[in-house]
Structure formats: structure tokens, C-alpha cells
Motif scaffolding. Structure first.
Motif, PDB file in Angstrom:
ATOM      1  N   LEU A 192       0.831  -1.206   0.000  1.00  0.00           N
ATOM      2  CA  LEU A 192       0.000   0.000   0.000  1.00  0.00           C
ATOM      3  C   LEU A 192       0.866   1.257   0.000  1.00  0.00           C
ATOM      4  CD1 LEU A 192      -2.557  -1.397   2.503  1.00  0.00           C
ATOM      5  CD2 LEU A 192      -3.310  -0.165   0.467  1.00  0.00           C
ATOM      6  N   THR A 193       1.884   1.249   0.834  1.00  0.00           N
ATOM      7  CA  THR A 193       2.775   2.409   0.922  1.00  0.00           C
ATOM      8  C   THR A 193       3.473   2.665  -0.406  1.00  0.00           C
ATOM      9  OG1 THR A 193       3.130   2.083   3.288  1.00  0.00           O
ATOM     10  CG2 THR A 193       4.813   3.331   2.089  1.00  0.00           C
ATOM     11  N   GLN A 194       4.010   1.617  -0.994  1.00  0.00           N
ATOM     12  CA  GLN A 194       4.714   1.785  -2.274  1.00  0.00           C
ATOM     13  C   GLN A 194       3.781   2.350  -3.341  1.00  0.00           C
ATOM     14  OE1 GLN A 194       6.023  -1.719  -4.595  1.00  0.00           O
ATOM     15  NE2 GLN A 194       8.082  -0.814  -4.547  1.00  0.00           N
ATOM     16  N   ALA A 195       2.558   1.837  -3.376  1.00  0.00           N
ATOM     17  CA  ALA A 195       1.592   2.328  -4.365  1.00  0.00           C
ATOM     18  C   ALA A 195       1.213   3.780  -4.099  1.00  0.00           C
ATOM     19  CB  ALA A 195       0.346   1.446  -4.358  1.00  0.00           C
ATOM     20  N   ALA A 196       1.188   4.186  -2.814  1.00  0.00           N
ATOM     21  CA  ALA A 196       0.792   5.554  -2.462  1.00  0.00           C
ATOM     22  C   ALA A 196       1.877   6.576  -2.765  1.00  0.00           C
ATOM     23  CB  ALA A 196       0.425   5.622  -0.980  1.00  0.00           C
ATOM     24  N   LEU A 197       3.127   6.158  -2.825  1.00  0.00           N
ATOM     25  CA  LEU A 197       4.217   7.113  -3.002  1.00  0.00           C
ATOM     26  C   LEU A 197       4.137   7.845  -4.338  1.00  0.00           C
ATOM     27  CD1 LEU A 197       7.305   5.257  -1.484  1.00  0.00           C
ATOM     28  CD2 LEU A 197       5.901   7.058  -0.472  1.00  0.00           C
ATOM     29  N   GLY A 198       3.671   7.159  -5.385  1.00  0.00           N
ATOM     30  CA  GLY A 198       3.568   7.807  -6.694  1.00  0.00           C
ATOM     31  C   GLY A 198       2.685   9.042  -6.662  1.00  0.00           C
ATOM     32  N   PRO A 199       1.407   8.897  -6.286  1.00  0.00           N
ATOM     33  CA  PRO A 199       0.534  10.080  -6.243  1.00  0.00           C
ATOM     34  C   PRO A 199       0.967  11.115  -5.215  1.00  0.00           C
ATOM     35  CG  PRO A 199      -0.628   8.102  -5.478  1.00  0.00           C
ATOM     36  CD  PRO A 199       0.655   7.645  -6.099  1.00  0.00           C
ATOM     37  N   MET A 200       1.588  10.688  -4.121  1.00  0.00           N
ATOM     38  CA  MET A 200       2.055  11.660  -3.126  1.00  0.00           C
ATOM     39  C   MET A 200       3.240  12.460  -3.654  1.00  0.00           C
ATOM     40  SD  MET A 200       1.719   9.690   0.539  1.00  0.00           S
ATOM     41  CE  MET A 200       0.109   9.256   1.217  1.00  0.00           C
ATOM     42  N   GLY A 257      10.742  -0.679  11.765  1.00  0.00           N
ATOM     43  CA  GLY A 257      11.942  -0.573  10.938  1.00  0.00           C
ATOM     44  C   GLY A 257      11.649  -0.038   9.552  1.00  0.00           C
ATOM     45  N   PHE A 258      10.581  -0.547   8.951  1.00  0.00           N
ATOM     46  CA  PHE A 258      10.184  -0.080   7.619  1.00  0.00           C
ATOM     47  C   PHE A 258       9.838   1.406   7.661  1.00  0.00           C
ATOM     48  CE2 PHE A 258       6.745   0.728   4.532  1.00  0.00           C
ATOM     49  CZ  PHE A 258       7.411   0.420   3.349  1.00  0.00           C
ATOM     50  N   SER A 259       9.115   1.813   8.687  1.00  0.00           N
ATOM     51  CA  SER A 259       8.662   3.196   8.784  1.00  0.00           C
ATOM     52  C   SER A 259       9.827   4.170   8.922  1.00  0.00           C
ATOM     53  CB  SER A 259       7.701   3.361   9.973  1.00  0.00           C
ATOM     54  OG  SER A 259       6.567   2.545   9.817  1.00  0.00           O
ATOM     55  N   GLU A 260      10.828   3.828   9.729  1.00  0.00           N
ATOM     56  CA  GLU A 260      11.951   4.731   9.919  1.00  0.00           C
ATOM     57  C   GLU A 260      12.800   4.838   8.649  1.00  0.00           C
ATOM     58  OE1 GLU A 260      14.849   7.356  11.331  1.00  0.00           O
ATOM     59  OE2 GLU A 260      12.727   7.014  11.768  1.00  0.00           O
ATOM     60  N   GLY A 261      13.040   3.710   7.988  1.00  0.00           N
ATOM     61  CA  GLY A 261      13.774   3.768   6.721  1.00  0.00           C
ATOM     62  C   GLY A 261      13.020   4.581   5.683  1.00  0.00           C
ATOM     63  N   LEU A 262      11.703   4.382   5.633  1.00  0.00           N
ATOM     64  CA  LEU A 262      10.863   5.122   4.695  1.00  0.00           C
ATOM     65  C   LEU A 262      10.910   6.616   4.999  1.00  0.00           C
ATOM     66  CD1 LEU A 262       8.613   5.083   2.460  1.00  0.00           C
ATOM     67  CD2 LEU A 262       6.979   4.963   4.358  1.00  0.00           C
ATOM     68  N   ARG A 263      10.813   6.977   6.279  1.00  0.00           N
ATOM     69  CA  ARG A 263      10.831   8.393   6.655  1.00  0.00           C
ATOM     70  C   ARG A 263      12.060   9.094   6.095  1.00  0.00           C
ATOM     71  NH1 ARG A 263      13.282  11.756   9.877  1.00  0.00           N
ATOM     72  NH2 ARG A 263      14.643  10.129  10.702  1.00  0.00           N
ATOM     73  N   GLN A 264      13.199   8.443   6.226  1.00  0.00           N
ATOM     74  CA  GLN A 264      14.437   9.056   5.753  1.00  0.00           C
ATOM     75  C   GLN A 264      14.479   9.133   4.225  1.00  0.00           C
ATOM     76  OE1 GLN A 264      18.065   7.759   7.786  1.00  0.00           O
ATOM     77  NE2 GLN A 264      16.812   6.899   9.420  1.00  0.00           N
ATOM     78  N   GLU A 265      13.848   8.187   3.555  1.00  0.00           N
ATOM     79  CA  GLU A 265      13.817   8.186   2.085  1.00  0.00           C
ATOM     80  C   GLU A 265      12.960   9.299   1.507  1.00  0.00           C
ATOM     81  OE1 GLU A 265      12.821   4.700  -0.105  1.00  0.00           O
ATOM     82  OE2 GLU A 265      14.068   3.393   1.130  1.00  0.00           O
ATOM     83  N   ARG A 269      11.513  12.155   3.006  1.00  0.00           N
ATOM     84  CA  ARG A 269      11.391  13.465   3.641  1.00  0.00           C
ATOM     85  C   ARG A 269      11.612  14.602   2.642  1.00  0.00           C
ATOM     86  NH1 ARG A 269      16.516  15.369   4.898  1.00  0.00           N
ATOM     87  NH2 ARG A 269      18.163  13.832   4.550  1.00  0.00           N
ATOM     88  N   LEU A 270      12.510  14.413   1.676  1.00  0.00           N
ATOM     89  CA  LEU A 270      12.768  15.474   0.706  1.00  0.00           C
ATOM     90  C   LEU A 270      11.656  15.585  -0.336  1.00  0.00           C
ATOM     91  CD1 LEU A 270      16.629  15.141   0.195  1.00  0.00           C
ATOM     92  CD2 LEU A 270      15.359  16.637   1.758  1.00  0.00           C
ATOM     93  N   ASP A 271      10.771  14.602  -0.356  1.00  0.00           N
ATOM     94  CA  ASP A 271       9.575  14.672  -1.200  1.00  0.00           C
ATOM     95  C   ASP A 271       8.416  15.305  -0.443  1.00  0.00           C
ATOM     96  OD1 ASP A 271      10.516  13.236  -3.633  1.00  0.00           O
ATOM     97  OD2 ASP A 271      10.747  11.573  -2.218  1.00  0.00           O
ATOM     98  N   GLU A 329       3.062  21.620   8.126  1.00  0.00           N
ATOM     99  CA  GLU A 329       3.821  20.723   7.248  1.00  0.00           C
ATOM    100  C   GLU A 329       5.301  20.639   7.614  1.00  0.00           C
ATOM    101  OE1 GLU A 329       3.165  21.046   3.106  1.00  0.00           O
ATOM    102  OE2 GLU A 329       1.003  20.700   3.272  1.00  0.00           O
ATOM    103  N   ARG A 330       5.807  21.602   8.370  1.00  0.00           N
ATOM    104  CA  ARG A 330       7.206  21.536   8.811  1.00  0.00           C
ATOM    105  C   ARG A 330       7.401  20.518   9.926  1.00  0.00           C
ATOM    106  NH1 ARG A 330       4.921  25.963  11.244  1.00  0.00           N
ATOM    107  NH2 ARG A 330       5.037  25.988  13.540  1.00  0.00           N
ATOM    108  N   VAL A 331       6.295  20.046  10.512  1.00  0.00           N
ATOM    109  CA  VAL A 331       6.346  19.154  11.673  1.00  0.00           C
ATOM    110  C   VAL A 331       6.052  17.721  11.243  1.00  0.00           C
ATOM    111  CG1 VAL A 331       5.342  18.605  13.927  1.00  0.00           C
ATOM    112  CG2 VAL A 331       5.590  21.001  13.217  1.00  0.00           C
ATOM    113  N   ASN A 332       6.969  16.819  11.544  1.00  0.00           N
ATOM    114  CA  ASN A 332       6.717  15.398  11.320  1.00  0.00           C
ATOM    115  C   ASN A 332       6.712  14.702  12.681  1.00  0.00           C
ATOM    116  OD1 ASN A 332       6.478  12.780  10.440  1.00  0.00           O
ATOM    117  ND2 ASN A 332       8.387  12.707   9.316  1.00  0.00           N
ATOM    118  N   VAL A 333       5.526  14.348  13.139  1.00  0.00           N
ATOM    119  CA  VAL A 333       5.402  13.584  14.389  1.00  0.00           C
ATOM    120  C   VAL A 333       5.806  12.151  14.056  1.00  0.00           C
ATOM    121  CG1 VAL A 333       3.852  12.815  16.213  1.00  0.00           C
ATOM    122  CG2 VAL A 333       3.545  15.095  15.183  1.00  0.00           C
ATOM    123  N   ASN A 334       7.003  11.772  14.448  1.00  0.00           N
ATOM    124  CA  ASN A 334       7.544  10.473  14.031  1.00  0.00           C
ATOM    125  C   ASN A 334       6.881   9.293  14.722  1.00  0.00           C
ATOM    126  OD1 ASN A 334      10.921  11.838  14.014  1.00  0.00           O
ATOM    127  ND2 ASN A 334       9.337  12.003  12.475  1.00  0.00           N
TER     128      ASN A 334
END
Length: 261
Positions: free
Chosen positions: A135-143, A178-186, A188-190, A246-251
Motif C-alpha cells: 500500500l505504501t509503495q503504491a501511495a508514493l507515486g501520487p504523493m 523498521g520499515f517506517s523509519e527507513g521510509l521516513r528518511q527516504e 522526507r525530501l519529497d 507541514e514543517r512538523v513530522n510527528v515520528n
């Protein structure tokens, strides 16, 4: 949950903090998922409701629409990768985009490792981990296309610690962390935010699916000794995270009942 008046509902839908946003909530047919979908809709978001039980989704969609909100019903078995990805594509097509993904669907099949049915492990991995990833991978495109988004993964206190009967379940929730933290770092610049919410004991249907009878009996007895969280408590945490500037990411949000040890 206190329902807003007709005037209050109309005002929330037209000027709520999530007005103009589209959210997809999995496991929306009951419990945390249903409460979260309703809370997001009352904050102004259009909501895609995803689960297997279409009749329950239709009932929830009717409530949201009667409140003046917008909802799309998507019946899907998220343990099937093509259906998980398809749910995202349908949400984008029917509601015009995707800004918030709440990965809530999951199973808690507790029991000792020695006596476990390995089928339970596969079922939990398929839904708690792999469906969330698809689901996450599919959502990244439109986001990424919108240069904004928020992925909220519902984990558990069992993603921080384990007990003698939670080894398999905890393994899936540690994977979510683990997946969420790796994803967050990937991402964030998007301009895509990632939040993990880790509830303690919540009064939901989750215990109904435990197949190891001794564990089920013991766990339900333990719950009776405390006042568990309500699904609305977790929904409030989702709304809190997704309505920050939007500057705030509640991790991460860890939330337990007051009297849970």
C-alpha cells in the motif's frame, strides 16, 4: 463519541484542518479504522474506506455522507498484493488524489512459539507487514506527484517489547517500525511525512481472531483488569499527527491505557 450538530458538521466539512485532502484508511470496517475514518472525515478529508466487509463500509460511508462528508467504499483483501495496490489506485481515481494513508489493517494472533500454527505467522506477515508495504509503495507515486503526503502506520506497544505469547505478533510490529523509519528518511525530501502510532490495549475486535485458546482466555482476563483505550483515542492521535504544520513530522506516538503495566 459525541456527534456534532448539523451546523457544526457542515462547518467542519467546509473549513476543517484537512479540507481538500484525501485519506485512505485500511481496516475501516471496525475498531480503530472506522473511528479514524470518521475522525478524518469530520476534520474535512475525503476518505477512502478499505476492508473486506463491504456491508460495514457502506454503513460507515452512509454516516460520513449524512454528516456532509465524502467517502468511497473499496472492498479488498489486502493480503493479496494486487488488491492492496488496486485499493490505492481506486482511491486516487474516485477521490482525485491521495494525501494521507493510514495503514491500520492487522491481525493479532497471539500464542507461544512452541504451540503456534505457522499459518498464523504467515497471515500476520501478509497483512501486518507486506500489505502495509505494498500500500505504501503504491501511495508514493501520487504523493510525490503532489509533493506532499503523510503515511501513518498503526503499530503496537508490541513493536517495542515482547511477551512470552507475542513473539510472532511482535516480529511483525518490529518490522513495521523498521520499515517506517527507513521510509521516513527516504521520502522526507519529497515532503512526505511518516508517523508510527503504537497503541497499548484497545477495546476492539482484535482479540476475537486469536486461535490459541489458552492465550485468548488469558489475554481477555488481563483486559478485564483494566480500562482499555477506546478506538476514538487512537483516531484522535491520527488526527493530531496529520493536522500539524507541514514543517512538523510527528515520528512516533506511544499511547497506553493509564493502568496498563
Amino acid at each position: 463519541m459525541t456527534l456534532p450538530s448539523e451546523h457544526q458538521t457542515s462547518q467542519v466539512q467546509s473549513s476543517g484542518p484537512l479540507s481538500g485532502r484525501v485519506a485512505l484508511v485500511t481496516g475501516a470496517s471496525s475498531g480503530i479504522g472506522a473511528a479514524t475514518a470518521l475522525a478524518l472525515a469530520r476534520s474535512g478529508a475525503a476518505v477512502a474506506l478499505v476492508a473486506r466487509r463491504q456491508d460495514r463500509l457502506e454503513d460507515l460511508a452512509r454516516t460520513i455522507r449524512e454528516d456532509g462528508g465524502q467517502a468511497a467504499v473499496i472492498a479488498a483483501d489486502l493480503a493479496q498484493p494486487e488488491q492492496a495496490r488496486g485499493a490505492v489506485m481506486r482511491a486516487v481515481a474516485e477521490l482525485g488524489g491521495l494525501d494521507i494513508l493510514v495503514n491500520n489493517a492487522g491481525l493479532m494472533l497471539l500464542g507461544p512459539v512452541a504451540g503456534a500454527d505457522p499459518t498464523d505467522w504467515h497471515r500476520m506477515m501478509d497483512l501486518n507487514v507486506l500489505a502495509l508495504m505494498h500500500l505504501t509503495q503504491a501511495a508514493l507515486g501520487p504523493m510525490k506527484q503532489r509533493q506532499r503526503g503523510h503515511i501513518v502506520n498503526i503499530s503496537s506497544v508490541s513493536g517495542r517489547g515482547a511477551s512470552p505469547t507475542s513473539a510472532g505478533y511482535s516480529a511483525t510490529k518490529w518490522a513495521v517500525g523498521g520499515f517506517s523509519e527507513g521510509l521516513r528518511q527516504e521520502v522526507r525530501l519529497d515532503r512526505i511525512r511518516v508517523t508510527v502510532i503504537e497503541p497499548g490495549v484497545v477495546a476492539t475486535e482484535l482479540t476475537d481472531h486469536i486461535t490459541h485458546q489458552d492465550t485468548k482466555t488469558s489475554y481477555e482476563s488481563r483486559i478485564r483488569t483494566m480500562t482499555p483505550l477506546e478506538a476514538e483515542d487512537i483516531a484522535a492521535a491520527v488526527v493530531y499527527a496529520t493536522t500539524q504544520p507541514e514543517r512538523v513530522n510527528v515520528n512516533e506516538i506511544l499511547i497506553r491505557p493509564l493502568d496498563q503495566g
